[in-house]
Design an enzyme around this catalytic site. Structure first.
Site, PDB file in Angstrom:
ATOM      1  N   ALA A 233       0.148   8.332  35.794  1.00 59.79           N
ATOM      2  CA  ALA A 233       0.492   9.761  35.707  1.00 59.79           C
ATOM      3  C   ALA A 233       1.798   9.974  34.944  1.00 59.79           C
ATOM      4  O   ALA A 233       1.774  10.357  33.758  1.00 59.79           O
ATOM      5  CB  ALA A 233       0.550  10.356  37.100  1.00 59.79           C
ATOM      6  N   ASP A 258       1.278   2.428  33.837  1.00 58.97           N
ATOM      7  CA  ASP A 258       1.081   2.828  32.438  1.00 58.97           C
ATOM      8  C   ASP A 258       2.232   3.690  31.913  1.00 58.97           C
ATOM      9  O   ASP A 258       2.332   3.916  30.716  1.00 58.97           O
ATOM     10  CB  ASP A 258      -0.236   3.618  32.340  1.00 58.97           C
ATOM     11  CG  ASP A 258      -0.595   4.005  30.913  1.00 58.97           C
ATOM     12  OD1 ASP A 258      -0.668   3.098  30.051  1.00 58.97           O
ATOM     13  OD2 ASP A 258      -0.786   5.205  30.641  1.00 58.97           O
ATOM     14  N   GLU A 263      10.773   5.621  28.096  1.00 54.16           N
ATOM     15  CA  GLU A 263       9.804   5.006  27.175  1.00 54.16           C
ATOM     16  C   GLU A 263      10.357   5.068  25.761  1.00 54.16           C
ATOM     17  O   GLU A 263      11.031   6.059  25.419  1.00 54.16           O
ATOM     18  CB  GLU A 263       8.468   5.744  27.261  1.00 54.16           C
ATOM     19  CG  GLU A 263       7.841   5.612  28.647  1.00 54.16           C
ATOM     20  CD  GLU A 263       6.506   6.335  28.791  1.00 54.16           C
ATOM     21  OE1 GLU A 263       6.037   6.922  27.800  1.00 54.16           O
ATOM     22  OE2 GLU A 263       5.942   6.322  29.879  1.00 54.16           O
ATOM     23  N   HIS A 281       1.721   3.413  28.096  1.00 52.33           N
ATOM     24  CA  HIS A 281       1.388   4.843  28.149  1.00 52.33           C
ATOM     25  C   HIS A 281       0.108   5.133  27.350  1.00 52.33           C
ATOM     26  O   HIS A 281       0.116   5.851  26.355  1.00 52.33           O
ATOM     27  CB  HIS A 281       2.560   5.687  27.609  1.00 52.33           C
ATOM     28  CG  HIS A 281       2.488   7.127  28.023  1.00 52.33           C
ATOM     29  ND1 HIS A 281       3.601   7.885  28.299  1.00 52.33           N
ATOM     30  CD2 HIS A 281       1.440   7.971  28.189  1.00 52.33           C
ATOM     31  CE1 HIS A 281       3.251   9.127  28.609  1.00 52.33           C
ATOM     32  NE2 HIS A 281       1.934   9.201  28.542  1.00 52.33           N
TER      33      HIS A 281
HETATM   34  C1  MLT Z   1      -0.140  13.754  28.418  1.00 51.22           C
HETATM   35  O1  MLT Z   1       0.765  14.291  29.030  1.00 51.22           O
HETATM   36  O2  MLT Z   1      -1.200  14.332  28.282  1.00 51.22           O
HETATM   37  C2  MLT Z   1       0.079  12.437  27.769  1.00 51.22           C
HETATM   38  O3  MLT Z   1       1.081  11.752  28.442  1.00 51.22           O
HETATM   39  C3  MLT Z   1       0.378  12.663  26.323  1.00 51.22           C
HETATM   40  C4  MLT Z   1       0.584  11.399  25.553  1.00 51.22           C
HETATM   41  O4  MLT Z   1      -0.156  10.447  25.688  1.00 51.22           O
HETATM   42  O5  MLT Z   1       1.499  11.360  24.725  1.00 51.22           O
END
Ligand code: MLT
Length: 313
Positions: A233, A258, A263, A281
């Site tokens: 999340a 993740d 980051e 991520h």
């Molecule tokens: C999201 O908030 O939908 C994702 O974390 C976006 C991303 O992968 O950069």
């Protein structure tokens, strides 16, 4: 006389469908939103900026873009946008809240399966020349309890998918009614009871001052020493230092993470544990999610810059 086109600044790698959906009426520029100096230098003149999660659109960045009319985040959540500063500056903020929910749910399921069967460490060991079958004996998901913290869109999709493995689903979500939980096939519990009951704990909450560090030493202490915890999340929902301590003390069985407080993250202490699986991520990183997110924010930008109403996504 040539009329200049509104400038759309793309600050992160987005699906090519984004530019296609914007059409020919804009001057498309790109920058690297993770490179702060470059971002600040490239923001002046931009009418719209398109971001994912690596670009901090805080008050300073917004002030650096006096022509900005819309910040569009190709993803769920807005935690890297200072929405108050944007509102004060008259800048609209949009996101694509449903674009990647399936992808995030699928990565969660992948991590649950992965930690249950030691896929990542066994892969690493075998490629390093070690054929170790008993060391990587796993557990079945069948008849195990999955604890979902946050039974919103993504949590519900995870529940639906993991029930197919014969898992019992329990959930904690103060905003979900028992009737809705029942519809999803989950039994609502208090957070402590969930932590004490679940064999796998997965968290699907937004990052807010209330949720930051919501899984820390006390919560790890409540979990079964065989339990696995998964966070696809937001970085920081699980306290990273407390996770390291839980892995060291073997208070839990393992973790799959993740998302990180800061980051990119490449060398956190808990990365050293064989039973901690990490990915960079990737929750929203599928072709499908990126296409949906890109098209959604491109449509919002087109409407906003044409002075039209932007419907809720
Ligand atoms: C999201 O908030 O939908 C994702 O974390 C976006 C991303 O992968 O950069």
């Amino acid at each position: 006389m040539t009329v200049s086109k509104p400038v759309v600044l793309i600050a992160e790698e987005l699906s090519p469908a984004t530019v296609d959906a914007l059409g020919p009426d804009f001057e498309i520029r790109s920058t690297d939103g993770a490179d702060r100096a470059r971002l600040l230098a490239d923001l002046p003149g931009a009418d719209a900026v398109l971001i994912r999660s690596a670009t901090q659109m805080d008050a300073e960045a917004i002030a650096a873009a006096p022509d900005l009319k819309i910040i569009a985040r190709a993803g769920v959540g807005l935690d890297n946008v200072d929405t108050r500063a944007a509102t004060d500056a008259g800048v609209m903020v949009v996101n694509a809240p449903t674009s990647n929910v399936i992808s995030a749910a699928e990565l969660t399921c992948g991590h649950i399966l992965g930690v249950a069967r030691n896929i990542a460490p066994a892969n690493g060991a075998l490629k390093a020349g070690e054929w170790k079958r008993s060391k990587y004996t796993g557990v079945e998901l069948y008849e195990k309890t999955l604890g979902i913290i946050g039974l919103g869109r993504i949590g519900a999709l995870v529940a639906e998918r993991m029930k197919a493995f014969g898992m019992k689903v329990v959930a904690y979500d103060p905003y979900v009614t028992a009737a809705r939980a029942q519809q999803i096939g989950a039994q609502l519990l208090g957070l402590d009871e969930l932590l004490e009951t679940a064999d796998f704990v997965t968290i699907h909450m937004p990052r807010t001052p209330e949720t930051l560090g919501m899984i820390s030493d006390d919560q790890f202490a409540r979990m079964k020493d065989t339990a696995y915890v998964i966070n696809v999340a937001r970085g920081g929902l699980i306290d990273e230092d407390a996770l390291g301590r839980a892995l060291e003390a073997k208070t839990i069985g393992g973790a799959a993470v993740d998302v990180f407080v800061k980051e990119p993250a490449v060398d956190l202490d808990f990365f050293g544990y064989d039973n901690a699986v990490v990915t960079p991520h990737l929750g929203a990183s599928t072709a499908e999610a990126q296409e949906k997110a890109g098209i959604s924010v491109a449509n919002s930008v087109r409407l906003a810059l044409a002075g039209e109403l932007v419907p809720d996504a």
